[in-house]
Design an enzyme around this catalytic site. Structure first.
Site, PDB file in Angstrom:
ATOM      1  N   CYS A 101       0.574  -1.119  -0.207  1.00  0.00           N
ATOM      2  CA  CYS A 101      -0.164  -0.475  -0.300  1.00  0.00           C
ATOM      3  C   CYS A 101       0.998   0.929   0.186  1.00  0.00           C
ATOM      4  O   CYS A 101       1.892   1.216   0.511  1.00  0.00           O
ATOM      5  CB  CYS A 101      -0.875   0.427   1.582  1.00  0.00           C
ATOM      6  SG  CYS A 101      -1.936   1.641   1.465  1.00  0.00           S
ATOM      7  N   PRO A 102       0.778   2.086  -0.634  1.00  0.00           N
ATOM      8  CA  PRO A 102      -0.684   2.385  -1.616  1.00  0.00           C
ATOM      9  C   PRO A 102      -0.069   2.427  -3.192  1.00  0.00           C
ATOM     10  O   PRO A 102      -0.787   2.971  -4.063  1.00  0.00           O
ATOM     11  CB  PRO A 102      -0.510   4.048  -1.127  1.00  0.00           C
ATOM     12  CG  PRO A 102       0.732   4.407  -0.922  1.00  0.00           C
ATOM     13  CD  PRO A 102       1.278   3.676  -0.739  1.00  0.00           C
TER      14      PRO A 102
END
Lengths: 199, 83
Positions: free
Chosen positions: A12-13
């Site tokens: 993430c991200p």
């Protein structure tokens, strides 16, 4: 036309960023984003929907999540307009009232705090300000294990350090990061428009 | 200098290693891409691999795995297990 973005194995991200890049490129009517965990699929879905697209379905296949996005032709324009912003929520103020994180073990608490501050340096969406009070000021003085992380954070955010507290602990001349603040400024920040998270 | 992430089987082992090596390592939450039994890992960029292994064994520290931190062209971070 359909396009596929493979976000498996990415932290993430990254899957969201790849989705954003693909949406910016455009030239297709359907985008399939493959990720290997549920939170990532939800982040991709939220991002795509915030940008005005429709997520028609999320398929689960062999432990992976396939997010099917129908694109909106106006999306590219929208993304262009919002370009400097990554989809971060409103930045928070974090009020740190102790040099340890949580109650219980002192040793564990100190490591958790250090590790939390390190993690903040790695986040795409950082808080707006850190306010250090009571023994929290010990994090910002010479010899603090968390100093390097706070120095990295200071490039992106403001660190306010309670002057009275530094004085109480005899650490006034040891402050190594952040700016000395007072109760007026701190109270204004805590009661102002920004969301406050207290640790 | 190359960065390495060291994982452990328990927080106590990670904390012990952090205490003994604290001038050379940073305690971090175990990266999401790495599965480990323990939430704490150590990050170091001060040693090469043989030095790191030597120091871990000199201090009689038990660890689970060592990962080499690699950044690709797009800036994504990958953790390659050292075998």
């Amino acid at each position: 036309m359909k396009k596929i973005v493979d976000g498996r194995g990415l932290a993430c991200p990254q899957p969201v960023i790849r989705t954003k890049n693909a949406l910016e490129e455009g030239k297709f009517s359907e985008l399939e984003v493959i990720v290997d965990n549920k939170p990532a699929s939800q982040n991709v879905q939220r991002f795509a929907e915030n940008m005005g697209n429709t997520v028609t379905e999320i398929l689960q296949k062999a432990g992976n999540y396939h997010v099917i996005i129908k694109t909106d032709s106006k999306v590219v324009e929208k993304i262009e307009k919002n370009k400097p912003k990554i989809s971060c929520p409103d930045a928070k103020i974090i009020f740190i009232s102790s040099n340890i994180l949580g109650k219980g073990s002192q040793e564990l608490g100190a490591l958790l705090m250090k590790s939390f501050l390190y993690t903040l340096t790695q986040l795409q969406c950082k808080p707006k300000k850190l306010i250090l009070m009571n023994s929290g000021v010990k994090l910002a003085v010479q010899g603090s294990e968390a100093l390097a992380n706070l120095q990295t954070l200071q490039k992106d955010l403001q660190i306010l350090v309670c002057g009275t507290c530094l004085d109480y602990f005899g650490l006034k001349d040891k402050l190594a990061v952040g700016s000395v603040s007072n109760m007026y400024e701190i109270a204004e920040n805590l009661t102002g428009p920004d969301k406050v998270l207290t640790l | 200098m190359t960065e390495y992430v060291i994982t452990f089987a328990s927080s106590h082992q990670a904390i012990k290693a952090n205490t003994r090596l604290h001038r050379f390592v940073e305690i971090i939450p175990t990266p999401r891409q790495i599965s480990s039994e323990c939430g704490f890992s150590l990050l170091t960029k001060k040693w090469d691999l043989p030095e790191l292994k030597e120091n871990l064994s000199k201090q009689q520290l038990q660890y689970a795995k060592i990962y080499i931190v690699k950044k690709d062209m797009e800036g994504n971070i990958n953790y390659e297990e050292n075998s």
